[in-house]
Enzyme design. Structure first.
Site, mmCIF file in Angstrom:
data_model
loop_
_atom_site.group_PDB
_atom_site.id
_atom_site.type_symbol
_atom_site.label_atom_id
_atom_site.label_comp_id
_atom_site.label_asym_id
_atom_site.label_seq_id
_atom_site.Cartn_x
_atom_site.Cartn_y
_atom_site.Cartn_z
ATOM 1 N N TYR A 299 -5.341 -12.511 -4.461
ATOM 2 C CA TYR A 299 -5.949 -11.182 -4.533
ATOM 3 C C TYR A 299 -7.456 -11.348 -4.413
ATOM 4 O O TYR A 299 -8.123 -11.820 -5.320
ATOM 5 C CB TYR A 299 -5.626 -10.499 -5.860
ATOM 6 N N PHE B 128 4.608 -2.122 -6.763
ATOM 7 C CA PHE B 128 4.422 -0.777 -6.233
ATOM 8 C C PHE B 128 5.289 0.228 -7.009
ATOM 9 O O PHE B 128 6.078 0.967 -6.416
ATOM 10 C CB PHE B 128 4.732 -0.709 -4.742
ATOM 11 N N PRO B 129 5.167 0.275 -8.342
ATOM 12 C CA PRO B 129 6.010 1.200 -9.122
ATOM 13 C C PRO B 129 5.723 2.664 -8.829
ATOM 14 O O PRO B 129 6.530 3.530 -9.174
ATOM 15 C CB PRO B 129 5.655 0.853 -10.575
ATOM 16 N N LEU B 130 4.593 2.939 -8.169
ATOM 17 C CA LEU B 130 4.257 4.316 -7.807
ATOM 18 C C LEU B 130 4.340 4.534 -6.305
ATOM 19 O O LEU B 130 3.814 5.509 -5.784
ATOM 20 C CB LEU B 130 2.844 4.659 -8.307
ATOM 21 N N GLY B 131 5.012 3.648 -5.601
ATOM 22 C CA GLY B 131 5.080 3.739 -4.151
ATOM 23 C C GLY B 131 4.166 2.706 -3.534
ATOM 24 O O GLY B 131 3.672 1.799 -4.203
ATOM 25 N N GLY C 132 1.237 0.498 -2.282
ATOM 26 C CA GLY C 132 -0.116 0.311 -2.787
ATOM 27 C C GLY C 132 -1.181 0.485 -1.730
ATOM 28 O O GLY C 132 -2.362 0.462 -2.025
ATOM 29 N N PHE C 133 -0.788 0.683 -0.471
ATOM 30 C CA PHE C 133 -1.754 0.726 0.610
ATOM 31 C C PHE C 133 -1.833 2.079 1.305
ATOM 32 O O PHE C 133 -2.598 2.272 2.222
ATOM 33 C CB PHE C 133 -1.416 -0.352 1.646
#
Length: 301
Positions: free
Chosen positions: A65, A212-215, A217-218
């Site tokens: 990262y 990506f628990p909220l969909g 990431g990008f």
């Protein structure tokens, strides 16, 4: 006062460490595209310190990262670490000078990656190291990759071994070569393609950590836009992100969350999702949104 219940209860991150079910994913603290330094370094430091103040006791990171940026931020913000703070990292990839994500799965590369994480995080051992696999890449036998990690585990440098971005079949093969204590895969309210793996890890008592628990990431995700999530969020005077996270906590008791953000406000909101009490009818509606093994997109929505 933070309690275990206010952070979703506890579950083993590994065989040696139990953690609150709501943690923090540090990926978004790097620059755009998870590449380069953050626009506001001081704010990134504040977010990490605020996470610990909220009672979060596990942080997910990786040396790729940035690269290197996020691990250096974590060390700057939090070292020397509290005894109850667990650090989890990922290896198996690297970045080129343009920010592309490349496989780095030769055993020598994996050993080097662990030592790089140890050095930048300023620790003598890492609580959990996830081996990230790459779709379609079978050039290096899984046994050799996990063998490198078990050697490091025997040396006391790695406490727990996990797998990331894996199929159920790869997970089962991995268990033949190492004790796999955690799985980190794409899974959220609109993408259930890892449902079989979630069920299997629950059966075994292995932690399952949705990335990506909220969909995505990008990019803007379906999870942020879907009308059902919006309706339920309005009913609770909550955000759609909070509803998505609360649903994940209810989905299976072995789920550990690592929502990431570069916003102090969103950090507080994400952490508060653990005490959002969704009704059984709301859970049923969200369960029915996507069939197990599908995503909202593949289901034709």
């Amino acid at each position: 006062m933070t309690t275990a219940n206010s952070l979703g209860g506890v579950f083993p991150l590994s065989s040696e460490r139990r953690v609150h079910r709501v943690g923090f994913g540090a990926m978004q603290l790097a620059g755009p595209g998870v590449f380069g330094p953050p626009a506001d370094r001081d704010r990134a430091i504040q977010i990490l310190r605020r996470a610990v103040e909220l009672g979060i006791d596990h942080i997910d990171t990786s040396d790729f990262y940035g690269p290197w940026v996020v691990n250096e931020l974590i060390a700057e913000a939090l070292h020397p670490y509290s005894d109850d703070l667990a650090l989890a990292t990922k290896i198996g990839a690297c970045r080129d000078d343009k920010g592309n994500w490349l496989p780095a799965q030769h055993p020598d590369a994996l050993r080097s990656a662990v030592h790089d994480n140890l050095r930048r995080l300023k620790v003598d051992s890492i609580d959990l190291v996830n081996l990230r696999l790459h779709e379609g890449d079978t050039s290096i036998p899984l046994a050799d990759q996990l063998g490198a990690l078990t050697e490091l585990q025997e040396q006391g440098l790695v406490r727990g071994i996990g797998m990331s971005n894996v199929s159920l079949e790869q997970f089962e093969r991995g268990r033949e070569h190492a004790e796999i204590v955690s799985v980190q895969n794409l899974y959220n309210v609109v993408n259930r393609t890892s449902a079989d793996l979630l069920a299997r890890t629950a059966e075994l008592g292995v932690s399952f950590v949705p990335f990506f628990p909220l969909g995505s990431g990008f990019a803007d995700s379906y999870a942020r836009e879907h009308e059902l999530l919006n309706k339920i969020a309005e009913n609770h005077r909550a955000t759609q992100a909070q509803v998505s996270l609360a649903w994940l906590l209810r989905r299976s008791p072995n789920v550990l969350l690592i929502p990431g953000t570069s916003s102090l406000t969103h950090l507080d909101e994400n952490t508060a999702a653990a005490v959002l009490a969704l009704g059984d009818d709301e859970i049923a509606e969200l369960d029915a949104l996507v069939a197990d093994g599908e995503s909202l997109e593949s289901a034709g929505h």
